[in-house]
Every structure is written in C-alpha cells, then in structure tokens.
Design an enzyme around this catalytic site. Structure first.
Site, PDB file in Angstrom:
ATOM      1  N   CYS A   8       0.831  -1.201   0.072  1.00 57.73           N
ATOM      2  CA  CYS A   8      -0.104  -0.073  -0.087  1.00 57.73           C
ATOM      3  C   CYS A   8       1.051   1.171   0.155  1.00 57.73           C
ATOM      4  O   CYS A   8       1.562   1.584  -0.804  1.00 57.73           O
ATOM      5  CB  CYS A   8      -1.039   0.026   1.307  1.00 57.73           C
ATOM      6  SG  CYS A   8      -2.165   1.197   1.087  1.00 57.73           S
ATOM      7  N   LEU A   9       0.773   1.958   1.022  1.00 61.67           N
ATOM      8  CA  LEU A   9       1.529   3.311   1.120  1.00 61.67           C
ATOM      9  C   LEU A   9       3.101   3.000   1.103  1.00 61.67           C
ATOM     10  O   LEU A   9       3.810   3.797   0.393  1.00 61.67           O
ATOM     11  CB  LEU A   9       1.075   4.160   2.155  1.00 61.67           C
ATOM     12  CG  LEU A   9       1.809   5.415   2.739  1.00 61.67           C
ATOM     13  CD1 LEU A   9       2.012   6.097   1.313  1.00 61.67           C
ATOM     14  CD2 LEU A   9       1.333   6.052   3.949  1.00 61.67           C
TER      15      LEU A   9
END
Length: 606
Positions: free
Chosen positions: A340-341
């Site tokens: 994700c991030l």
C-alpha cells in the site's frame, strides 16, 4: 389465565438490572457531556470555532445543491423516476396483500445475495418484515437513481453525491432500528429488554473511549496483546531511528536465500497485518521458505514528528534499512516488498535510486499499491481543496492526523460491514464484539505526521504528480518512475476498495523492467493475508501485460488458492544462491529488543 412461559414470551427486565443500568447511565452520561463541552470550549478559545469551512468540512452542500439544480432543469426525467417508484410501490402493496391472504407472490425487488443485513429468515418468511425490506430497497434504488440521473455534474461532484447518497441510504436501513429489525425484536422479547440496556451501556463505553465522539468497538480488545498472542513470529529489533525499528526474524531453516528480504508496510496501519497469527502470518511463512526477513516497524508519530516529510520516510526507512541489513548480514543486494503506502514509498525510492545509479534493490514486489492516482476509487471523495484545507488546519494545530479519523474514513468505504453491523450487534442486540484478529489490527490505528500526510494527499491523490517525470523532488532528485528497470511483481486484489486493481494495474505500463502482475480474490487485506493452508480465495495470473486491466483479465488464468507460492517461485528464481541461516545479532548489529519491538505497541490513544 396461565402465564405463557415459552421462550418467545416477553418478560419484564430484572428491576435491579434496570436500576443499576440507569444509575450508571446518568453518572457516565453527565461526565461525557461535561468533558465534551469543556473540549468544545477549549477548542473555540484556541481559534477552532465552527465557522467557515468547519461548518461543511466535507463540502457536501455545494455538490448536492448543484445536483438539485441539474435535476430540476429536467423535471420530466425526475417525474418519470417518481412515477416508476410509485408504480413499484403499489405493486408491492398488492403483493403484500396477497401474501397476507395466503397467496404466493414473487418479490418486487430483491436484495443483493451478498447483503448480510437481511440474513434473518423473518425478512422473507414474515409478510410485514418482507414489506419493510422491499419498501426500503425500492426507496434506496429511487434515491440512488435520482442522484445518478443528474446530467452535467462534474466528475468529482457526481462521485461525491453518489458516495454520500449511499451513506444516507445505508444509514436508513430498517436493520439499524430496533422496531424494524426482527432479530432485535426477538432478542428484546427473550431478554425482557436487557439487550437494550446492555446496548446503552456499550454505547456509553464507546463514547467514553472516544472522549465524547463515538468510536464503535469492533472487537474485544482484551483478547489480544501484541507480542503475546498476535505478532509473535520470533525475531529481534536490530536497528532503530526516530521513524522506524528494523525487525530481523529468526531463521527456521538451515540454509536461507542469499538475498535478504525487506518488507516496507504502510504507516497508515501497523506492520503486523502480515504477522497476525502463526496460521496466517506472511512473515512466518516467508521465513519458512528460506528468506531472511526484515520488516520496518514504523513509529506511531506524535506532535514532535509533525515536520517529518515523505523524504524523511525514504531516508530513515528503506535507505536506512539497506545500510542496516548490510551490517547485519554482509549483503548489499536485497529483495524488497512494499504494501500500500509502503509500496508507494518503495516506488519513489526505486526511482530515486535509479537516478543515483544505486542498484542494491534487485527485485521489487508491490502489494495493493497505487502510483498512478488518476482513478483512486472512492477515497477521491475526500480529496478536494475545501476538505484538504480543513484537514490541514486540523493537523497543523496538533501536528498529526489522529488515527481514529483515518480509520473512520476507511470504514465509511464499507459502512454496512464496518459501521452499521456493529451498531446492530453492540447497541441493539446488546452483544459484545467478537475477538477477531483482523478487526483488532484494524482498530489499532496510527497517526500520520502533518507534513508527510499533506504532501501525500496533495502531490499524489490530488495532483497525481508521482507519475509525471520530474514533478516530484525528493532529497534533491527529480523522480521518474519509468527509470525503474528491475524485475517487478505486482499483487492486487479484485475487491479492493482502497487501491482499486484497475488503478494499481497502470504501473505495468510505467515500469521498464520485466513485470509479473497477479490478481487475488477478495479485498485490500484479506486478499493479501491469505495463506496457502486456508484454501480460500483464488488468484489470476498471466505472462502478458496488455495496455488495459480489462484486457489483462480477459487473458488471465484463474488458479485456486493463495498467490503466496506463486510469488515465492518468482522471487527465488531470480537468485537461487543460498547461505547458512543468519540469526539476529550474529552480524555487526546487536539485538536491541525482542520482536515485535516497542514502536508497534504504541497506540494512537496513548
């Protein structure tokens, strides 16, 4: 007349229970209100009044006003929708009347088979509840159709109107109200109303925990403890700085792959989503496959880290980890995973390293990662100038975004599953939440430093600068993702509501090296944390990377079970060399403390 003592008969609640509950409600309620009013007064005195953008922080008024104007410009279409709605409603009345006379009738409208709200048999077997259900479904369809039929709305306004119309419709579901939920009525009759008293106590407990703001309990937190029965894969912290602790895990094989594996999880959440329990721990499984696993455990930031930016996370995250891994193992070259991030950070770091001709990361794996944010899904609803300004004002006052606020945003994306189901269970049925490891992790929220989060939302979500060559400058280097030439494995999930797989697929058209794209069933979390032994969720594979996600899926092959073995075959084939197993502390880095470390145990409410 003999008293009916059957299980379904209504009985009066125990007077002692009522008395104790109401006394408790009065005392706790008064304290909650006093604390809430005091905070509001303090906020107003510090310049945090409710005027200006704060009166409509989501900027809904403008979007719905524009929708109304557009609808009224074509009254014929609106009238047609209303006529259709009333015709369906009259048909429902007729069908219900026939059912009440004992005749068989078909449904005017049916719920989605995946909709768990109407699982109780009474919604089908009882004429009245069937009427309530279908009446709601007809109204919901009408509201959403009317909102969608407004012509000429700009894309952002249309998306916002659609999203919040669905939020409104979900909130009005008859399952959310005691008098129109057969399961709640049955429980109330069986317990003499004690379920509602218990639910009121649960509600007060959540208000107290949120200090006047409602923080719905999703899980029995007392059943879990990080490092004791969750996040328990053996290992040690071997390096730390102000933003992260680097955890090295103990080997479980005599030989290991020569290249160590570095995992960069998101700092929106905590890393142990990949190490929940031994049976579903990706970290433990990777160790068992012969990887020397290192994980960045990010700090849960407070106001002292308000000025930490995305470049700090790159410098003190992957770059610091590369140096530490070399000291711990003697190896310069590694395989890296970004989730994700954490994957967005990995992509930015790889572009930075490409410009510097740094080749220490030999392969990159991305879990549910966006780098092209043009179509970022429903999170885009929260990214407009008015909302960003309001958010930045709030973050700048305290130096960070509170974890519960971020969690609330994500929960709204699946409101029926992550909000309303708990309202029914906790407050109406009066039950305690279940001890579920995934929901415990979901409720263990983290803060976000103000500077970093503002950069992330503006430069990536709002402006989509990361895919524009040279638009983003980190540590004096202009980034160009097209210069990433190393082997890349991209894992996306088909029902992802945070990083839509069609958006994550776009990276296949950006990176310059050989790419393997794999699509897993389920969502952002369950599709990733899917061990082979579970036998759940299939995945799709293909050796090609056509220009569009739709073309890829059309040519892909669906395989049963977890994608984990496919990833291991891919990454181990890149370099099959093995060395004797490495134990934390054997290299130049001493053990600081046992895994999972102390950073991960800091809760957002601490």
């Amino acid at each position: 007349m003999a008293q009916d003592d059957t299980p379904s008969a209504f009985r009066l609640p125990d007077p002692a229970v009522v008395s104790r509950t109401m006394a408790d409600v009065a005392e706790r309620g008064q304290r909650i209100v006093q604390d809430f009013l005091k905070r509001q007064s303090d906020n107003a005195s510090n310049g945090g009044g409710t005027g200006g953008a704060g009166s409509d922080p989501l900027n809904l008024a403008g979007a719905f006003m524009e929708m109304t104007t557009r609808l009224m410009s074509n009254p014929a279409r609106l009238m047609q929708a209303q006529i259709g709605f009333w015709q369906d409603y009259m048909t429902l009345w007729q069908h219900t009347a026939r059912r009440m006379m004992g005749k068989e009738t078909g449904a005017v409208i049916s719920e989605d088979p995946k909709d768990k709200r109407f699982k109780d048999d009474a919604w089908r077997d009882n004429e009245i509840f069937d009427f309530i259900k279908q009446s709601y479904l007809l109204s919901a369809r009408y509201f959403q159709t009317a909102a969608a039929s407004a012509e000429g709305l700009d894309e952002k306004s249309a998306q916002k109107v659609d999203f919040y119309t669905r939020q409104f419709v979900d909130a009005l579901s008859p399952t959310n109200f005691a008098l129109t939920n057969p399961e709640v009525l049955r429980r109330t009759a069986e317990t003499g109303g004690e379920n509602l008293l218990k639910g009121l106590s649960n509600l007060l407990g959540d208000l107290e925990r949120g200090k006047g703001s409602l923080q719905i309990s999703m899980v029995d937190r007392s059943k879990f403890s990080v490092g004791e029965n969750i996040a328990v894969t053996p290992g040690s912290v071997v390096y730390q700085n102000e933003l992260m602790q680097l955890v090295q895990y103990n080997p479980s094989t005599e030989k290991v792959l020569k290249r160590p594996l570095l995992i960069l999880p998101p700092w929106i959440n905590k890393f142990y989503i990949l190490d929940l329990r031994p049976k579903n721990s990706f970290i433990r499984w990777a160790v068992e496959q012969g990887h020397t696993v290192f994980v960045c455990s990010w700090v849960n930031p407070d106001e002292s880290l308000a000025e930490k930016g995305f470049d700090d996370y790159m410098q003190l995250g992957p770059y610091a980890a590369l140096e530490a891994i070399e000291k711990a193992t003697g190896e310069k070259n590694i395989n890296a995973i970004g989730y994700c991030l954490g994957g967005t950070l990995l992509a930015a770091t790889l572009a930075h390293m490409a410009a510097k001709r740094d080749t220490r990361i030999k392969s990159a794996t991305f879990f549910t990662t966006m780098v092209d944010f043009e179509e970022a899904g429903e999170l885009s609803v929260f990214i407009d100038e008015e909302q960003l300004q309001a958010l930045e004002d709030k973050m700048n006052k305290r130096g960070f975004l509170e974890g519960s606020e971020m969690a609330g945003t994500f929960n709204m994306l699946r409101a029926n599953d992550l909000i309303w189901s708990f309202v029914v269970n906790n407050y109406l049925l009066g039950q305690e939440p279940f001890p579920f490891d995934l929901l415990y992790w979901n409720s263990d929220s983290t803060r976000m430093p103000a500077k970093m989060h503002s950069f992330y939302l503006r430069r990536m979500y709002q402006q989509n600068d990361l895919i524009k060559p040279g638009a983003v400058d980190l540590l004096g280097v202009k980034l160009d993702l097209r210069k990433i030439k190393l082997p890349t494995y991209i894992l996306s999930t088909r029902e992802d509501h945070i990083a839509p797989w069609q958006s994550t697929y776009r990276a296949t058209q950006i990176y310059g090296g050989p790419i393997r794209f794999v699509l897993a069933a389920s969502g952002h979390i369950a599709g990733v944390a899917n061990p082979p032994a579970s036998g759940k969720y299939s995945h799709w594979v293909s050796d090609t990377a056509p220009p569009t996600a739709e073309a890829w899926l059309e040519g892909a092959t669906e395989l049963a079970g977890s994608w984990w073995p496919d990833w291991h075959r891919w990454v181990s084939a890149l370099d099959k060399a093995q060395v004797p197993a490495r134990t934390p502390g054997d290299g130049a880095l001493a053990v600081i403390e046992p895994a999972p470390g102390s950073y991960v145990k800091v809760m957002a409410s601490d």
